[in-house]
Design an enzyme around this catalytic site. Sequence first.
Site, mmCIF file in Angstrom:
data_model
loop_
_atom_site.group_PDB
_atom_site.id
_atom_site.type_symbol
_atom_site.label_atom_id
_atom_site.label_comp_id
_atom_site.label_asym_id
_atom_site.label_seq_id
_atom_site.Cartn_x
_atom_site.Cartn_y
_atom_site.Cartn_z
ATOM 1 N N GLU A 65 6.250 -9.705 14.333
ATOM 2 C CA GLU A 65 5.696 -10.267 15.563
ATOM 3 C C GLU A 65 5.291 -11.730 15.376
ATOM 4 O O GLU A 65 5.151 -12.465 16.330
ATOM 5 C CB GLU A 65 4.516 -9.429 16.066
ATOM 6 C CG GLU A 65 3.342 -9.339 15.127
ATOM 7 C CD GLU A 65 3.461 -8.243 14.076
ATOM 8 O OE1 GLU A 65 2.461 -8.005 13.386
ATOM 9 O OE2 GLU A 65 4.530 -7.635 13.900
ATOM 10 N N ARG A 71 0.820 -1.215 0.000
ATOM 11 C CA ARG A 71 0.000 0.000 0.000
ATOM 12 C C ARG A 71 0.852 1.262 0.000
ATOM 13 O O ARG A 71 0.393 2.313 -0.447
ATOM 14 C CB ARG A 71 -0.990 -0.008 1.164
ATOM 15 C CG ARG A 71 -2.022 -1.125 1.035
ATOM 16 C CD ARG A 71 -3.159 -1.055 2.008
ATOM 17 N NE ARG A 71 -2.751 -1.019 3.395
ATOM 18 C CZ ARG A 71 -3.590 -0.872 4.413
ATOM 19 N NH1 ARG A 71 -4.885 -0.752 4.195
ATOM 20 N NH2 ARG A 71 -3.146 -0.852 5.647
#
Length: 185
Positions: free
Chosen positions: A106, A69
């Site tokens: 993560e 994006r």
Amino acid sequence: MSAVSVDPELRDLLLGRIRDVPDHPKPGVTFKDITPLLADPVAFRALTGALAELCRRNGATKVVGLEARGFILAAPVAVEAGLGFVPVRKAGKLPGATLSQAYELEYGHAEIEIHAEDLALGDRVMVIDDVLATGGTAEASLELIRRAGARVAGVAVLMELAFLDGRARLAGALDGAPLEALITV
């Protein structure tokens, strides 16, 4: 390293066109969907104009967009600011010689690449992305920019998700360059 002061009307215009999508891409995650903003020519133009102004203010000579994006935002920002655009891609997507940088997420690890010849010694590079979350991709891109011999002019994002503390992760990697978010949630 504080958030940029944004005109409240601009903030409301942008924020009003970002849709929350609960439980996407997995349960418990609220995805910030910018496609309604992109579909609105007034809001999209206001966004690219504000980001281009940040590029000019920080003396950028090139704009880097982070896949995927970030590409959508960075390319028109580069045009608006009169600068070149350099894509930072996922590993294996660019032809020819590249510089790559692995980093931890993560939930695993990833790797990004650039064409080193697209950045020159002395270039001042502004990193543009839609959202700053944990900061892993942005941090890796800053390392790539430096390894290519360029300098970091700053990082500018549409939205910072402050609760994920990406700003803290980037503090050392920015080496004094600004991190500017048009919206902080």
